[in-house]
Design a protein around this motif. Sequence first.
Motif, short mmCIF file in Angstrom:
data_model
loop_
_atom_site.label_atom_id
_atom_site.label_comp_id
_atom_site.label_asym_id
_atom_site.label_seq_id
_atom_site.Cartn_x
_atom_site.Cartn_y
_atom_site.Cartn_z
N UNK A 64 0.82 -1.20 0.00
CA UNK A 64 0.00 0.00 0.00
C UNK A 64 0.86 1.26 0.00
N UNK A 65 0.33 2.29 -0.60
CA UNK A 65 0.94 3.61 -0.60
C UNK A 65 0.03 4.46 0.29
N UNK A 66 0.57 4.99 1.37
CA UNK A 66 -0.24 5.71 2.35
C UNK A 66 0.03 7.21 2.27
N UNK A 67 -1.06 7.97 2.14
CA UNK A 67 -0.99 9.41 2.12
C UNK A 67 -1.57 9.92 3.44
N UNK A 68 -0.79 10.65 4.21
CA UNK A 68 -1.25 11.24 5.46
C UNK A 68 -1.86 12.59 5.17
N UNK A 69 -3.10 12.77 5.56
CA UNK A 69 -3.79 14.05 5.41
C UNK A 69 -3.98 14.63 6.81
N UNK A 70 -3.24 15.65 7.13
CA UNK A 70 -3.33 16.28 8.44
C UNK A 70 -3.92 17.66 8.33
N UNK A 71 -4.84 17.97 9.21
CA UNK A 71 -5.42 19.32 9.18
C UNK A 71 -4.40 20.36 9.62
N UNK A 72 -3.33 19.90 10.27
CA UNK A 72 -2.25 20.79 10.67
C UNK A 72 -0.92 20.08 10.42
N UNK A 73 0.16 20.83 10.34
CA UNK A 73 1.45 20.24 10.00
C UNK A 73 1.96 19.28 11.07
#
Length: 140
Positions: free
Chosen positions: A29-38
């Motif tokens: 799997x290729x995982x993309x982290x989506x964070x509302x803040x850095x």
Amino acid sequence: MKIAVIDAQGAGLGQNIIKRIRKEIDNDVYIIALGTNSFATSKMVQAGANVGISGERAISSFCKTTKIDSIIGPIGIICSGGINGEITTMISNAIFNMDCTKYILPLQNHGIYIPGTRNLQIKDIIEEIVLDIKNNIENF
């Protein structure tokens, strides 16, 4: 298979999800982290995400333009004002309109109660999500 994991604040839940996926599935799997803040994004990348995206506009743009197989996050990600206000209307709409499987963790926060979920432990919910991803990975 491309999976996005979205979280806010300190990304404790997002980190746990990513670590479990890496332990059980790892390189498939290729995982993309989506964070509302850095800070949340960096914590998820440290946990094993391949790449991180931070902020309202970047997350919304990603959701509208990138094809992924699934997105994972707490129930607050589909509620405007969710996760202590870190989920904006723009983010929740973009996530809701994505053409992918949405794994929503039914946390008992935000004044939302989902009957039948009171006895579920977060680790069991994450385990069920990882098992479903493992079963579906052959299709990709």
